[in-house]
Design a protein around this motif. Structure first.
Motif, PDB file in Angstrom:
ATOM      1  N   PRO A 100      -4.256  15.918   2.714  1.00 11.48           N
ATOM      2  CA  PRO A 100      -3.176  14.986   2.243  1.00 11.48           C
ATOM      3  C   PRO A 100      -3.504  13.774   1.699  1.00 11.48           C
ATOM      4  N   GLU A 101      -4.663  13.312   2.197  1.00  6.85           N
ATOM      5  CA  GLU A 101      -5.288  12.115   1.785  1.00  6.85           C
ATOM      6  C   GLU A 101      -5.692  12.027   0.329  1.00  6.85           C
ATOM      7  N   ALA A 102      -6.116  13.077  -0.182  1.00  8.39           N
ATOM      8  CA  ALA A 102      -6.681  13.369  -1.433  1.00  8.39           C
ATOM      9  C   ALA A 102      -5.308  13.595  -2.625  1.00  8.39           C
ATOM     10  N   MET A 135      -1.555   3.590  -1.616  1.00  7.87           N
ATOM     11  CA  MET A 135      -1.642   4.592  -2.540  1.00  7.87           C
ATOM     12  C   MET A 135      -1.256   3.855  -3.745  1.00  7.87           C
ATOM     13  N   HIS A 136      -2.122   3.673  -4.671  1.00 11.55           N
ATOM     14  CA  HIS A 136      -1.675   3.242  -5.965  1.00 11.55           C
ATOM     15  C   HIS A 136      -1.108   4.190  -6.564  1.00 11.55           C
ATOM     16  N   ARG A 137      -0.001   3.727  -7.467  1.00 13.93           N
ATOM     17  CA  ARG A 137       0.909   4.581  -8.208  1.00 13.93           C
ATOM     18  C   ARG A 137       0.289   5.381  -9.207  1.00 13.93           C
ATOM     19  N   GLU A 138      -0.762   4.851  -9.913  1.00 15.20           N
ATOM     20  CA  GLU A 138      -1.485   5.482 -11.016  1.00 15.20           C
ATOM     21  C   GLU A 138      -2.527   6.598 -10.523  1.00 15.20           C
ATOM     22  N   ASP A 139      -3.243   6.484  -9.715  1.00 15.62           N
ATOM     23  CA  ASP A 139      -3.986   7.511  -9.113  1.00 15.62           C
ATOM     24  C   ASP A 139      -3.599   8.451  -8.054  1.00 15.62           C
ATOM     25  N   GLY A 140      -2.505   7.834  -7.422  1.00 15.83           N
ATOM     26  CA  GLY A 140      -2.019   8.596  -5.980  1.00 15.83           C
ATOM     27  C   GLY A 140      -3.092   8.946  -4.937  1.00 15.83           C
TER      28      GLY A 140
END
Length: 157
Positions: A24-26, A100-105
Motif C-alpha cells: 500500500p505504501e508504494a 502522499m504527493h498528488r503527482e506521484d502518489g
C-alpha cells in the motif's frame, strides 16, 4: 496431457491477474478518488486563537499570518498539533506524519517523533524540520501509536 498443460496455463494466468500490485505504501491514489478528496483542508482557529490547517479537533499544522496561511518549503520548523483522547495522546506517544504527493502518489514518512504536551489549545504537539521535498498538493495522514488519527490535504507553496 494437453488438457493438463492448458489448465496449468489458465491457472497461472488467473494467479497473475489476482496479484495485488505491491505494498500500500508504494501504490498511488486509487482511480476512484475524486477531486474533492484532494481539496485543500480549511484553516480553523484553536481555543487559544492559533490558526491551524487540517482536520478540526483531530490534527493539523500550525500556520502563520506572515505567509498568508500557506504552508511553504521555506519554513524552518513545523508544529503539528493533535487533539483527542488524553490517554492515547499521553506524553511520549509516537506520532508519524505520512504524506502522499498528488503527482506521484507515493506514500512517504515525513516525520516520526514522540508527542509532547499541550500547546496552542491542542492536546499534544510535535515539531519537525522542513519535511516537504516538493511543492504541490499533499495528502497528510497523522498516525498515533500505530492507529490512523487524522487525514487532511495541504497545498505546499
Amino acid at each position: 496431457m494437453r488438457n493438463m498443460f492448458r489448465w496449468m496455463v489458465v491457472g497461472c494466468l488467473l494467479l497473475t491477474g489476482c496479484a495485488d500490485g505491491g505494498s500500500p505504501e508504494a501504490q498511488g491514489p486509487k482511480e476512484t478518488e475524486t477531486r474533492e478528496q484532494w481539496t485543500v483542508s480549511p484553516v480553523f482557529e484553536t481555543a487559544s486563537g492559533s490558526k491551524v490547517r487540517g482536520e478540526k479537533n483531530r490534527a493539523g499544522i500550525l500556520v502563520h499570518e506572515e505567509n498568508g496561511l500557506v504552508v511553504t518549503q521555506e519554513i524552518a520548523k513545523y508544529m503539528w498539533l493533535v487533539w483527542g483522547d488524553p490517554e492515547q495522546l499521553k506524553k511520549g506517544a509516537t506520532a508519524e506524519i505520512y504524506g502522499m504527493h498528488r503527482e506521484d502518489g507515493k506514500r512517504q514518512l515525513l516525520h516520526k517523533a514522540s508527542l509532547n504536551g499541550p500547546m496552542h489549545g491542542a492536546d499534544a504537539m510535535t515539531l519537525s524540520g522542513p519535511t516537504f521535498p516538493k511543492k504541490g498538493l499533499w495528502k497528510i495522514e497523522v498516525v498515533v501509536d500505530g492507529e490512523s488519527h487524522a487525514t487532511f490535504v495541504l497545498d505546499v507553496k
